[in-house]
Design an enzyme around this catalytic site. Sequence first.
Site, PDB file in Angstrom:
ATOM      1  N   GLY A 153      -9.647  -3.798   2.987  1.00  0.00           N
ATOM      2  CA  GLY A 153      -8.625  -3.846   4.024  1.00  0.00           C
ATOM      3  C   GLY A 153      -8.746  -2.631   4.920  1.00  0.00           C
ATOM      4  O   GLY A 153      -9.813  -2.009   5.042  1.00  0.00           O
ATOM      5  N   ASP A 154      -7.653  -2.265   5.542  1.00  0.00           N
ATOM      6  CA  ASP A 154      -7.633  -1.122   6.450  1.00  0.00           C
ATOM      7  C   ASP A 154      -7.533   0.213   5.724  1.00  0.00           C
ATOM      8  O   ASP A 154      -7.920   1.249   6.276  1.00  0.00           O
ATOM      9  CB  ASP A 154      -6.439  -1.248   7.417  1.00  0.00           C
ATOM     10  N   GLY A 170       0.361  -3.432   5.028  1.00  0.00           N
ATOM     11  CA  GLY A 170       0.462  -4.845   5.370  1.00  0.00           C
ATOM     12  C   GLY A 170      -0.917  -5.459   5.564  1.00  0.00           C
ATOM     13  O   GLY A 170      -1.876  -5.056   4.897  1.00  0.00           O
ATOM     14  N   ARG A 219     -13.703  -7.580  -0.654  1.00  0.00           N
ATOM     15  CA  ARG A 219     -12.936  -7.490   0.601  1.00  0.00           C
ATOM     16  C   ARG A 219     -12.318  -6.080   0.703  1.00  0.00           C
ATOM     17  O   ARG A 219     -11.707  -5.571  -0.212  1.00  0.00           O
ATOM     18  CB  ARG A 219     -11.822  -8.535   0.594  1.00  0.00           C
ATOM     19  N   THR A 266       0.818  -1.195   0.000  1.00  0.00           N
ATOM     20  CA  THR A 266       0.000   0.000   0.000  1.00  0.00           C
ATOM     21  C   THR A 266       0.859   1.255   0.000  1.00  0.00           C
ATOM     22  O   THR A 266       1.924   1.277   0.602  1.00  0.00           O
ATOM     23  CB  THR A 266      -0.842   0.006   1.297  1.00  0.00           C
ATOM     24  N   GLY A 269      -4.260  -5.820   6.348  1.00  0.00           N
ATOM     25  CA  GLY A 269      -5.300  -4.886   6.761  1.00  0.00           C
ATOM     26  C   GLY A 269      -6.232  -5.445   7.815  1.00  0.00           C
ATOM     27  O   GLY A 269      -6.716  -4.714   8.684  1.00  0.00           O
TER      28      GLY A 269
HETATM   29  N1  ASP Z   1      -3.113  -2.810   3.940  1.00  0.00           N
HETATM   30  C1  ASP Z   1      -3.527  -3.260   2.637  1.00  0.00           C
HETATM   31  C2  ASP Z   1      -4.777  -4.061   2.749  1.00  0.00           C
HETATM   32  O1  ASP Z   1      -4.923  -4.822   3.692  1.00  0.00           O
HETATM   33  C3  ASP Z   1      -2.537  -4.125   1.964  1.00  0.00           C
HETATM   34  C4  ASP Z   1      -1.247  -3.501   1.643  1.00  0.00           C
HETATM   35  O2  ASP Z   1      -0.576  -2.927   2.505  1.00  0.00           O
HETATM   36  O3  ASP Z   1      -0.898  -3.584   0.471  1.00  0.00           O
HETATM   37  O4  ASP Z   1      -5.585  -3.979   1.852  1.00  0.00           O
END
Ligand code: ASP
Length: 316
Positions: free
Chosen positions: A195-196, A217, A193, A165, A219
Site C-alpha cells: 500500500g502507501d 485508508g 501487495r 494503519t 493505499g
Molecule cells: N494505508 C494502508 C494500506 O493501504 C491501509 C490502512 O490504512 O490500514 O496498506
Amino acid sequence: MQGPPLIVANAEIRDEFIVAGMERLQAGAQALEVAEYVASLVEDDPAEHTVGYGGLPNVLGQVELDASIMDGATLRAGAVAALHGFRHPIRVARQVMERLPHVLLVGEGANRFAAEIGAERRVMISPGAAVAWAQRLQAICADGEPLDTIELATRALRASQGSDTMNVIVRDSAGNLSSAVTTSGIAWKYPGRLGDSPIIGAGNYCDNRYGAATCMGLGEAAIRVSAAAQVVTLLRLGWTAEAAAREVTGQIAHLIGTSHTPNHMARADWVRILVVDAQGNFSAAATRPGLSFKVHVAGESRPRLCEAASVGASLS
Ligand code: ASP
C-alpha cells in the site's frame, strides 16, 4: 515562533502509547526516536487488527507488514514492505535508514536484512486473526469451486475489513519533525501487495522546513496522487495545514468516486490524511465523515480527540 512539542496520531492508537511518547519527548528525546517508539508500542498491541501482531493476513493467511519512518531534519527515510515474522517492522525500517544506502527493502530482501541485524522474530498471526482469515476463506469458497489466487483475493477484497494503519507525526522541542507509519495493510490482499505506508511520498513524508503528512485508508488511492509529498509541497508553497490536507483529500475523494469497478474495495474506500506544519499547526482531512485523530500537546495531561474535516471530491 516555535510551537510546543506535540504528537499527532490516528484516533485508534491508545492514549497510553501517545502519553508514553510524550513523556520521552519532554525528557528530551528527539522526534525520530519518539516516532519509532510510539509505532513500536502499537505493533505489539493484539487489539489492533491492522498493525503488527494481530494484523489481518493476506488472502493466503500470511501477515505481511509494511512500515516507514522519515527524519524531517535530514530527509533520510527507511522502509520495509511485505516483511513477515518479525515483531517490529518500524525498527527494521529505521535500521534500513541507518545501515544501508537504501530507502526501501521488500519481501525476501527485507526478511534477510531483518535477520542479519538480529531483529526480534515473532509469529505475527494472532489466534483471532487466524480465525478471521479461516472464516473469510470459508465464506468465499462456499460454492466449492477451485479458485486461483487472483479470484480468491478479488472475492475476499470485496468485503475487505481492517484498515487502521498506525500514523504518528512528532514535533520535538527543537522543531524537528518525524513521521512513522506501520501496518499489515488491507486485509486479504493479494500476496506481495504494497500500500502507501512503505512508500515515501505516498503514505509518509516529512521535511522540517515545511511539515509532515501521513495517510491511512485505501493505499492505492494515496499512491496514485503521491498524497503525503503533495501535501508537503503545498505547505512549501505557503498553504495552511488545513488547506493542504483538504486539497489532497479532495483529489483522492474524486479518484475513489471514479474507481467503482467490479474489483473495487468497497469497504476500504476512504482515506484520511494527518498534517503538521513546520510551526506545529496541525490538521486532518478525510474522504468520509466521522474519522478522528488524536493530538497531544506538551503540557496537556492527555491527548485530545479531534474530528478530521470531511471533504468531498474536488478537482482543483
Ligand atoms: N494505508 C494502508 C494500506 O493501504 C491501509 C490502512 O490504512 O490500514 O496498506
